[in-house]
Scaffold this motif. Sequence first.
Motif, mmCIF file in Angstrom:
data_model
loop_
_atom_site.group_PDB
_atom_site.id
_atom_site.type_symbol
_atom_site.label_atom_id
_atom_site.label_comp_id
_atom_site.label_asym_id
_atom_site.label_seq_id
_atom_site.Cartn_x
_atom_site.Cartn_y
_atom_site.Cartn_z
ATOM 1 N N PRO A 1 7.631 70.638 -68.764
ATOM 2 C CA PRO A 1 7.613 69.339 -68.068
ATOM 3 C C PRO A 1 9.006 68.923 -67.615
ATOM 4 C CG PRO A 1 6.218 69.250 -69.997
ATOM 5 C CD PRO A 1 6.946 70.565 -70.074
ATOM 6 N N ASP A 2 9.051 68.316 -66.455
ATOM 7 C CA ASP A 2 10.318 67.983 -65.806
ATOM 8 C C ASP A 2 10.511 66.471 -65.793
ATOM 9 O OD1 ASP A 2 12.528 67.747 -64.238
ATOM 10 O OD2 ASP A 2 11.645 68.614 -62.437
ATOM 11 N N PRO A 3 11.338 65.931 -66.689
ATOM 12 C CA PRO A 3 11.541 64.473 -66.708
ATOM 13 C C PRO A 3 12.076 63.931 -65.385
ATOM 14 C CG PRO A 3 12.405 65.479 -68.713
ATOM 15 C CD PRO A 3 12.082 66.600 -67.769
ATOM 16 N N ALA A 4 12.821 64.762 -64.637
ATOM 17 C CA ALA A 4 13.351 64.292 -63.352
ATOM 18 C C ALA A 4 12.232 63.986 -62.373
ATOM 19 C CB ALA A 4 14.294 65.339 -62.766
ATOM 20 N N PHE A 5 11.110 64.698 -62.498
ATOM 21 C CA PHE A 5 9.957 64.426 -61.633
ATOM 22 C C PHE A 5 9.515 62.981 -61.774
ATOM 23 C CE2 PHE A 5 5.219 64.179 -61.905
ATOM 24 C CZ PHE A 5 4.964 64.154 -60.542
ATOM 25 N N ALA A 6 9.595 62.476 -63.001
ATOM 26 C CA ALA A 6 9.142 61.116 -63.250
ATOM 27 C C ALA A 6 9.938 60.101 -62.451
ATOM 28 C CB ALA A 6 9.239 60.814 -64.748
ATOM 29 N N GLU A 7 11.215 60.375 -62.237
ATOM 30 C CA GLU A 7 12.039 59.430 -61.495
ATOM 31 C C GLU A 7 11.587 59.308 -60.042
ATOM 32 O OE1 GLU A 7 16.066 60.693 -61.998
ATOM 33 O OE2 GLU A 7 15.901 60.770 -64.190
ATOM 34 N N GLY A 8 11.296 60.448 -59.424
ATOM 35 C CA GLY A 8 10.794 60.411 -58.054
ATOM 36 C C GLY A 8 9.429 59.751 -57.971
ATOM 37 N N LEU A 9 8.615 59.997 -58.974
ATOM 38 C CA LEU A 9 7.282 59.399 -59.004
ATOM 39 C C LEU A 9 7.373 57.884 -59.145
ATOM 40 C CD1 LEU A 9 4.309 60.164 -58.983
ATOM 41 C CD2 LEU A 9 4.419 60.359 -61.466
ATOM 42 N N ALA A 10 8.360 57.435 -59.889
ATOM 43 C CA ALA A 10 8.515 55.992 -60.104
ATOM 44 C C ALA A 10 8.676 55.257 -58.780
ATOM 45 C CB ALA A 10 9.712 55.739 -61.011
ATOM 46 N N GLU A 11 9.408 55.855 -57.858
ATOM 47 C CA GLU A 11 9.616 55.214 -56.569
ATOM 48 C C GLU A 11 8.304 55.061 -55.803
ATOM 49 O OE1 GLU A 11 12.550 57.382 -54.413
ATOM 50 O OE2 GLU A 11 13.977 57.423 -56.080
ATOM 51 N N ARG A 12 7.407 56.042 -55.957
ATOM 52 C CA ARG A 12 6.120 56.003 -55.235
ATOM 53 C C ARG A 12 5.182 54.948 -55.815
ATOM 54 N NH1 ARG A 12 7.112 59.030 -50.642
ATOM 55 N NH2 ARG A 12 8.806 60.415 -51.274
ATOM 56 N N ALA B 1 -0.365 65.958 -60.752
ATOM 57 C CA ALA B 1 0.818 65.587 -61.532
ATOM 58 C C ALA B 1 1.008 64.067 -61.690
ATOM 59 C CB ALA B 1 2.062 66.231 -60.922
ATOM 60 N N PRO B 2 0.742 63.232 -60.680
ATOM 61 C CA PRO B 2 0.931 61.789 -60.885
ATOM 62 C C PRO B 2 -0.180 61.126 -61.705
ATOM 63 C CG PRO B 2 1.158 62.394 -58.554
ATOM 64 C CD PRO B 2 0.528 63.553 -59.248
ATOM 65 N N MET B 3 -1.284 61.839 -61.947
ATOM 66 C CA MET B 3 -2.453 61.194 -62.546
ATOM 67 C C MET B 3 -2.213 60.667 -63.960
ATOM 68 S SD MET B 3 -6.378 62.607 -62.805
ATOM 69 C CE MET B 3 -6.717 62.456 -61.053
ATOM 70 N N PRO B 4 -1.542 61.400 -64.861
ATOM 71 C CA PRO B 4 -1.328 60.820 -66.192
ATOM 72 C C PRO B 4 -0.605 59.477 -66.164
ATOM 73 C CG PRO B 4 -0.916 63.172 -66.256
ATOM 74 C CD PRO B 4 -1.095 62.807 -64.810
ATOM 75 N N LEU B 5 0.385 59.339 -65.278
ATOM 76 C CA LEU B 5 1.088 58.065 -65.186
ATOM 77 C C LEU B 5 0.187 56.992 -64.578
ATOM 78 C CD1 LEU B 5 3.611 56.382 -65.581
ATOM 79 C CD2 LEU B 5 4.460 57.213 -63.383
ATOM 80 N N ALA B 6 -0.546 57.340 -63.528
ATOM 81 C CA ALA B 6 -1.451 56.370 -62.908
ATOM 82 C C ALA B 6 -2.499 55.894 -63.917
ATOM 83 C CB ALA B 6 -2.123 56.990 -61.691
ATOM 84 N N MET B 7 -3.003 56.811 -64.752
ATOM 85 C CA MET B 7 -3.971 56.428 -65.786
ATOM 86 C C MET B 7 -3.320 55.519 -66.817
ATOM 87 S SD MET B 7 -5.963 60.071 -66.346
ATOM 88 C CE MET B 7 -7.003 59.455 -67.696
ATOM 89 N N SER B 8 -2.106 55.867 -67.223
ATOM 90 C CA SER B 8 -1.414 55.064 -68.232
ATOM 91 C C SER B 8 -1.131 53.650 -67.739
ATOM 92 C CB SER B 8 -0.100 55.743 -68.632
ATOM 93 O OG SER B 8 -0.328 57.011 -69.215
ATOM 94 N N LEU B 9 -0.870 53.519 -66.444
ATOM 95 C CA LEU B 9 -0.537 52.220 -65.864
ATOM 96 C C LEU B 9 -1.776 51.419 -65.452
ATOM 97 C CD1 LEU B 9 2.470 53.309 -63.629
ATOM 98 C CD2 LEU B 9 2.570 52.089 -65.819
ATOM 99 N N GLY B 10 -2.945 52.034 -65.550
ATOM 100 C CA GLY B 10 -4.170 51.328 -65.203
ATOM 101 C C GLY B 10 -4.384 51.169 -63.713
ATOM 102 N N LEU B 11 -3.872 52.113 -62.917
ATOM 103 C CA LEU B 11 -4.107 52.066 -61.481
ATOM 104 C C LEU B 11 -5.509 52.618 -61.188
ATOM 105 C CD1 LEU B 11 -0.623 53.346 -60.260
ATOM 106 C CD2 LEU B 11 -1.456 50.995 -60.341
ATOM 107 N N ASP B 12 -6.366 51.815 -60.613
ATOM 108 C CA ASP B 12 -7.736 52.164 -60.217
ATOM 109 C C ASP B 12 -8.731 52.194 -61.370
ATOM 110 O OD1 ASP B 12 -6.887 52.388 -57.627
ATOM 111 O OD2 ASP B 12 -6.660 54.562 -57.693
#
Length: 340
Positions: free
Chosen positions: A297-308, A68-79
């Motif tokens: 898809p759960d937009p609220a999930f994104a908020e918790g992910l943002a903190e990580r 679940a966190p991978m699309p955001l990590a890819m979008s942000l260029g992590l790794d």
Amino acid sequence: MNSLPPAELPRLQLGFIPLLDCVLLVVARERGLFADQGLEVTLSRQNAWSTLRDKVAAGLLDGAHMLAPMPLAMSLGLDRAPCDTLAPITLSRNGNAIVLSRELADACTARLGDDPATSARALAGYLPGASRAPRLAMVYPHSCQHYQLRHWLSLGGIDPERAVELEALPPPRMVDALQQGRIDGFCVGEPWGSLAEHRQVGRIVASGAQLWPEQPEKVLGVTRSWARHYPATLARLIRALVAASDWLAESPAHRRQARDWLALPPYLDRSVEHLETLPLDAPPLQQRLCGRDVLRPDPAFAEGLAERLDQPLRDRGQRLDLATLRECYSPVHFDRALHH
């Protein structure tokens, strides 16, 4: 639902990692639900999340079963270089197990209970007299498994940077590595946690469902460019996966059939031989693999992910782009597919 335009791209290749929560992809293919949507889909088994990620980014896969966190990590260029990626449908919630080797679990008396802090404190009490720091594996740095493992350790006051050694390991290698003594525990999705218990090489001492109830765990990931070029194809993909979810929820016989499909050599093969059926909502892992409330898809999930992810970005001198985050986990494609 109104009719959709024909798929712009009728032949697709989707990647997956051998885990129970790839089941909707397998059901959609084996049951002919992709075909019902005018899609010819090949499922391509990948052995590591980093390989799957890179193939989606390079266009070698049209999309994939993703953490679940991978699309955001890819979008942000992590790794890796940034690649705008979306999660237009969720494939599972819950399902992760924190497992210690039987030797370590016995030595520290860690057991699965109602409160995961109890097992974490048991491990913490053992560490001062241990001859070395335990080696604990997770599947990928930007994964719920990594974040949940760190959360569990923190409940026992264990510093993950100093008191243990953390390493990334592909899910199919976890149980063998534990049996061979190369690692002392892991956090992973099913069927690998229950398989460690079945082989009597490990014990589940906590679950992701205890730590983060109803956490989205896997998603379908596609690049934003792919979604923009092939909107009808994406809508048909979503409809096929929703149909697979509906079919899976209908009866125990369907869940047994799904388990038998997963046991085929191209998918999970012998790693599910200890399962009589596909466990849904079963304790202690409470894995959820079907239901419209699971899939949207759960937009609220994104908020918790943002903190990580915020701190790793700050360490690199970057800031989290909230617009990117919201787009990654927007339900817009899901809702459009079902109401077109």
